[in-house]
Design a protein around this motif. Structure first.
Motif, PDB file in Angstrom:
ATOM      1  N   HIS A  65      -3.537   5.101  -1.404  1.00  0.00           N
ATOM      2  CA  HIS A  65      -3.913   4.705  -0.041  1.00  0.00           C
ATOM      3  C   HIS A  65      -3.596   5.836   0.941  1.00  0.00           C
ATOM      4  O   HIS A  65      -3.153   5.586   2.062  1.00  0.00           O
ATOM      5  CB  HIS A  65      -3.171   3.424   0.348  1.00  0.00           C
ATOM      6  CG  HIS A  65      -3.509   2.251  -0.506  1.00  0.00           C
ATOM      7  ND1 HIS A  65      -4.629   1.474  -0.304  1.00  0.00           N
ATOM      8  CD2 HIS A  65      -2.873   1.732  -1.602  1.00  0.00           C
ATOM      9  CE1 HIS A  65      -4.671   0.522  -1.223  1.00  0.00           C
ATOM     10  NE2 HIS A  65      -3.630   0.653  -2.021  1.00  0.00           N
TER      11      HIS A  65
ATOM     12  N   GLU B  46      -5.420   7.982   2.767  1.00  0.00           N
ATOM     13  CA  GLU B  46      -6.107   8.078   4.056  1.00  0.00           C
ATOM     14  C   GLU B  46      -5.566   7.064   5.055  1.00  0.00           C
ATOM     15  O   GLU B  46      -5.391   7.386   6.246  1.00  0.00           O
ATOM     16  CB  GLU B  46      -7.611   7.899   3.864  1.00  0.00           C
ATOM     17  CG  GLU B  46      -8.258   9.049   3.093  1.00  0.00           C
ATOM     18  CD  GLU B  46      -9.762   8.900   2.987  1.00  0.00           C
ATOM     19  OE1 GLU B  46     -10.313   7.964   3.621  1.00  0.00           O
ATOM     20  OE2 GLU B  46     -10.388   9.717   2.290  1.00  0.00           O
ATOM     21  N   GLU B  47      -5.270   5.848   4.598  1.00  0.00           N
ATOM     22  CA  GLU B  47      -4.718   4.844   5.510  1.00  0.00           C
ATOM     23  C   GLU B  47      -3.343   5.266   6.021  1.00  0.00           C
ATOM     24  O   GLU B  47      -3.031   5.125   7.208  1.00  0.00           O
ATOM     25  CB  GLU B  47      -4.603   3.497   4.787  1.00  0.00           C
ATOM     26  CG  GLU B  47      -5.932   2.920   4.328  1.00  0.00           C
ATOM     27  CD  GLU B  47      -5.723   1.809   3.324  1.00  0.00           C
ATOM     28  OE1 GLU B  47      -5.341   0.701   3.756  1.00  0.00           O
ATOM     29  OE2 GLU B  47      -5.932   2.047   2.115  1.00  0.00           O
TER      30      GLU B  47
ATOM     31  N   ALA C 184      -3.551   8.275   8.548  1.00  0.00           N
ATOM     32  CA  ALA C 184      -4.006   7.818   9.867  1.00  0.00           C
ATOM     33  C   ALA C 184      -2.881   7.125  10.622  1.00  0.00           C
ATOM     34  O   ALA C 184      -2.700   7.323  11.836  1.00  0.00           O
ATOM     35  CB  ALA C 184      -5.199   6.880   9.711  1.00  0.00           C
ATOM     36  N   LEU C 185      -2.109   6.331   9.922  1.00  0.00           N
ATOM     37  CA  LEU C 185      -0.977   5.630  10.557  1.00  0.00           C
ATOM     38  C   LEU C 185       0.072   6.635  11.040  1.00  0.00           C
ATOM     39  O   LEU C 185       0.563   6.543  12.177  1.00  0.00           O
ATOM     40  CB  LEU C 185      -0.386   4.656   9.540  1.00  0.00           C
ATOM     41  CG  LEU C 185       0.726   3.714   9.977  1.00  0.00           C
ATOM     42  CD1 LEU C 185       0.726   2.473   9.085  1.00  0.00           C
ATOM     43  CD2 LEU C 185       2.098   4.382   9.894  1.00  0.00           C
TER      44      LEU C 185
ATOM     45  N   ARG D 172       1.155   5.028  -2.409  1.00  0.00           N
ATOM     46  CA  ARG D 172       0.862   5.908  -1.267  1.00  0.00           C
ATOM     47  C   ARG D 172      -0.233   6.905  -1.625  1.00  0.00           C
ATOM     48  O   ARG D 172      -1.070   7.252  -0.789  1.00  0.00           O
ATOM     49  CB  ARG D 172       2.142   6.639  -0.813  1.00  0.00           C
ATOM     50  CG  ARG D 172       3.172   5.712  -0.199  1.00  0.00           C
ATOM     51  CD  ARG D 172       4.273   6.480   0.523  1.00  0.00           C
ATOM     52  NE  ARG D 172       5.067   7.300  -0.366  1.00  0.00           N
ATOM     53  CZ  ARG D 172       6.072   6.858  -1.117  1.00  0.00           C
ATOM     54  NH1 ARG D 172       6.391   5.573  -1.107  1.00  0.00           N
ATOM     55  NH2 ARG D 172       6.771   7.679  -1.894  1.00  0.00           N
TER      56      ARG D 172
ATOM     57  N   ARG E 236       0.821  -1.212   0.000  1.00  0.00           N
ATOM     58  CA  ARG E 236       0.000   0.000   0.000  1.00  0.00           C
ATOM     59  C   ARG E 236       0.857   1.266   0.000  1.00  0.00           C
ATOM     60  O   ARG E 236       0.392   2.340  -0.398  1.00  0.00           O
ATOM     61  CB  ARG E 236      -0.918   0.026   1.216  1.00  0.00           C
ATOM     62  CG  ARG E 236      -1.934  -1.095   1.288  1.00  0.00           C
ATOM     63  CD  ARG E 236      -2.632  -1.064   2.636  1.00  0.00           C
ATOM     64  NE  ARG E 236      -1.686  -1.266   3.737  1.00  0.00           N
ATOM     65  CZ  ARG E 236      -1.983  -1.082   5.024  1.00  0.00           C
ATOM     66  NH1 ARG E 236      -3.207  -0.668   5.360  1.00  0.00           N
ATOM     67  NH2 ARG E 236      -1.072  -1.287   5.954  1.00  0.00           N
TER      68      ARG E 236
END
Length: 834
Positions: free
Chosen positions: A294, A296-297, A300-301, A291, A284
């Motif tokens: 993905h 939003e993922e 958040a991380l 990047r 991802r």
């Protein structure tokens, strides 16, 4: 008439040596522009109104007031003359001063100079070669030309505020520093130096028309094609860079906030500093395209990762690893930064009373800060200037003062005027038309970064032949996520240029570049320090080929100082420069917000263009070129102008105040309307009664809680509890029609598409459709914001096909070059995506 008090101009170490400017400007925009002219070596004489009776008695000679500190930031190194231009004798004195000046600049609303009798047409009788400049909110023509303009209004109308917010459902946010004023000030300086270059060549003066709105519209660059041609109206994207870079944005730390931008080549180092090697193998996140897909993922991380350590730790360790990271810094703390101090961007000056204050240094490095002096008290130089220029004696000065025509202030510390270098020859009508940089060749090294590409485009707008030196096909480093974004960057930042290809990794490519540099006037790059040296293109090598070459280098932090080797991207510069710390959503004031356009890079571009023009003018005086060291950080710090003495010396703490104007005025800010849009207002005391009338609540005028501005601030919550629901009674467009009819400062927050369809933008010609090799119907871009009276109307040219001009340019320069593979622009990027 020349008096003995005039001293010879020093050797031409500054671009505007021997130039005299009469400055009629007030508040921020105009004074900031004339400040830049002073830093370039011009002698600036502020022509001020007579002070109010008794105001001089309020001066505390032991310390600065907040208002005085404001003046120190904008009026250092200027003379002060106090004349009543509303009187016949005052007007005559000014007109006689114009006969011995080169430039007159004002920021009055259209029509004021004509009413005062100091408009261009009136002044030509006294000086046919005079250069005039009017800096206004909306320009000298168009349906909004006479409307009141404040920084929040032009920020709302330019389209950028609409996507400067945390997400679609939150209010649009104004950048906390008045960039509408300051950027217009920079453009006024650019226009005036360009006009001086034109006058030096032709003997003819001209008028420079600068509109705050035009400037802010032009700074949308690549956003304009995105919105107008591809229908991709910019949306709030606080965690994505303009070229699609992810991760990007502001992250809260265990203490403080940081802004970061991590490109593909930085990603491995960033993962190591974060102690997250898994990010390099996770499908991802292991490529730039992944990047981006993905985002939003990943955001958040990373929000959890950054909270594990303080902002100072992240800044130190990421930057040391070559990863962009800037701490969100408060205004006062900016001037304690080691790079700011090392680069001379924090300067102490002292006045005639022994008071010392910190002011912003010269980001272009043309001036000698050891000679800087504090602003003069109002009228402190009136007697000296009128004696020197007009030969008035003591009795006549006393008579004029007694008649209320002039004010002669405390003249302690007065310095004599410098000798003006008078242009030779009378204006030649046949040579008056032309662009200032006609006949000038500029080499622009590869890349579409706004800091360099926009600077070169500004020079192209002024007539330069800008030749982009591209990498060969197949050497693309950081591809865009889609072809529309590639086309938008290309068209929005490169119109009016030509393009050649040179492989600088080969001897043949280097020889070709050196051959171009041998006959060029300017070479612009934004490579990190050391890159050109490793290629064998250092300034010593270039100047050995061409000692008239001006090499303008644009870097994040400059070529000197402890941060010079660090990488930089726009959002980190915004964070480090102080502005981000006071740019917030009024509903979430704890979260700093990045301005939607890359003003870190764009500000650097404007200063690079101004510095290059200055260097060209200086070359005409002393015969050889030079190297310019433009730092994006220095340029951003320069925008703190009047804030520096207020924050550092007076101790004013600049906190986020999204619902107050710079002087504390209110009501102020954005308000939701009946159609779920946003309307911006800026109500200073003179508009209070009309504001209440427009709101349909005339009883507010005499309400004891709101009758004065200090009371309105004291009862701010109660006032906004009434104002906010009142705006829900009409649509945004209905409010604008009402405000327009009442000449109130208010405007709808527009999208980019709406901004360029606004009747004022259309009337000022700010929307262009250009031909494009990839798009049958062409592509729409923003026009040049400077309106120069002597510039002919020319058909605008689109962005070049990469490398398509190689053979023609080689023939013009008498050079040999290998055959170049030329592809349509989209093809250069399509195969490079990873």
């Amino acid at each position: 008439m020349k008096d003995a008090a005039t001293v010879p101009t020093s050797s031409p170490s500054a671009p505007l040596s021997g130039l005299r400017v009469l400055d009629l400007c007030r508040v921020v925009s105009g004074p900031f522009g004339s400040l830049l002219l002073a830093d370039l070596g011009a002698e600036v004489i502020r022509v001020e109104s007579l002070p109010a009776p008794g105001s001089a008695a309020k001066i505390d000679h032991a310390r600065l007031s907040e208002d005085e500190a404001f003046n120190w930031g904008l009026s250092r190194n200027k003379h002060s003359v106090s004349i009543n231009l509303k009187s016949d004798e005052g007007r005559r004195l000014f007109q006689e001063m114009v006969a011995q000046a080169d430039v007159v600049v004002d920021n009055f609303r259209p029509g004021v100079t004509r009413r005062l009798g100091v408009d261009r047409e009136s002044l030509l009788e006294f000086n046919p070669s005079i250069i005039t400049c009017s800096l206004t909110g909306f320009g000298g023509d168009g349906p909004w030309s006479t409307m009141p303009a404040y920084d929040p209004i032009v920020q709302a109308m330019c389209g950028t505020m609409n996507y400067t917010r945390l997400d679609d459902g939150t209010p649009p946010v104004r950048w906390g520093i008045p960039i509408g004023d300051l950027f217009a000030g920079i453009f006024s300086a650019i226009g005036l130096v360009a006009a001086v270059i034109h006058r030096d060549r032709t003997g003819a003066g001209q008028h420079v028309d600068v509109s705050m709105l035009d400037v802010m519209l032009a700074l949308n660059t690549y956003r304009v094609p995105q919105a107008l041609t591809f229908g991709q109206e910019p949306l709030p994207a606080p965690f994505e860079g303009g070229q699609g870079t992810v991760p990007f944005g502001n992250f809260e730390c265990s203490e403080g906030w940081v802004a970061t931008c991590i490109s593909q080549r930085m990603w491995p180092a960033a993962a190591r500093v974060m102690e997250r090697p898994d990010l390099l193998t996770d499908e991802r996140f292991n490529t730039g395209q992944a990047r981006h897909a993905h985002r939003e993922e990943l955001v958040a991380l990373l929000q959890e990762v950054f909270k594990q350590r303080p902002a100072d730790w992240w800044q130190e360790n990421l930057m040391a690893a070559g990863v962009v990271c800037g701490k969100v810094t408060r205004v006062a703390d900016v001037f304690r930064h080691p790079q700011v101090q090392a680069r001379g961007m924090s300067v102490d000056i002292t006045d005639e009373f022994g008071r010392t204050a910190t002011v912003v240094g010269d980001s272009l490095k043309f001036s000698d800060v050891s000679t800087w002096r504090a602003p003069r008290q109002v009228g402190a130089d009136t007697a000296m200037v009128l004696r020197t220029l007009l030969g008035l004696d003591g009795p006549e000065l006393d008579r004029l003062a007694g008649a209320g025509v002039i004010h002669c202030g405390d003249d302690r510390g007065s310095l004599p005027l410098r000798e003006r270098v008078i242009p030779s020859g009378a204006p030649e009508p046949s040579r008056q038309l032309g662009r200032p940089l006609d006949g000038t060749t500029v080499l622009e090294m590869n890349g579409d970064e706004p800091s360099k590409a926009f600077a070169a485009q500004l020079l192209a707008d002024l007539g330069a032949d800008v030749i982009r030196v591209e990498r060969p096909f197949g050497q693309v480093m950081e591809p865009y996520p889609d072809e529309s974004r590639e086309a938008s960057f290309r068209a929005g930042l490169n119109r009016g240029k030509r393009s050649v290809v040179a492989d600088l990794k080969t001897p043949e490519g280097l020889d070709f570049l050196l051959g171009l540099a041998g006959r060029a006037d300017v070479m612009i790059d934004n490579y990190r320090p050391g890159v050109l040296e490793r290629l064998g293109l250092d300034y010593d090598t270039l100047s050995a080929k061409n000692d008239k070459l001006i090499a303008t280098s644009i870097t994040g932090f400059g070529h000197s100082g402890p941060w010079s080797a660090y990488p930089a991207f726009d959002n980190a510069i915004q964070a480090l420069g102080g502005g981000m710390s006071i740019t917030v959503d009024h509903t979430r004031p704890e979260v700093p917000i990045r301005w939607g356009n890359p003003i870190g890079g764009l500000t650097g571009a404007m200063f690079a263009a101004l510095g290059t023009l200055g260097a060209l003018r200086l070359r005409s005086l002393r015969g050889h070129g030079q190297r310019l060291d433009i730092s994006l950080f220095d340029s951003q710090v320069a925008l703190l102008s009047y804030r520096a003495p207020q924050a550092v010396t007076v101790g004013k703490e600049f906190l986020p105040e999204p619902r107050r104007g710079g002087s504390g005025s209110l009501p102020f800010g954005v308000f939701r309307t009946a159609d779920d849009k946003w309307f911006t207002i800026c109500i200073t005391p003179q508009f209070w009664a009309r504001f209440c009338e427009a709101a349909g609540h005339p009883e507010w005028v005499e309400d004891p809680r709101f009758v004065t501005e200090p009371l309105r601030r004291e009862n701010e919550d109660e006032l906004y509890a009434l104002v906010e629901p009142s705006f829900l009674e009409r649509t945004a467009q209905e409010w604008e029609v009402l405000y327009y009819s009442l000449k109130l400062p208010g405007a709808v927050v527009l999208s980019v598409g709406e901004a360029f369809a606004h009747p004022q933008a259309v009337a000022r010609g700010m929307r262009l459709r250009l031909s494009d090799i990839d798009l049958v119907d062409g592509i729409e871009v923003a026009n040049a914001p400077l309106k120069l009276g002597a510039a002919p109307d020319l058909a605008p040219a689109g962005a070049p096909i990469p490398g398509a001009d190689t053979a023609l340019v080689a023939a013009e320069f008498g050079l040999q070059t290998a055959d170049v593979e030329v592809e349509v622009p989209s093809a250069r990027w399509r195969d490079a995506r990873v």
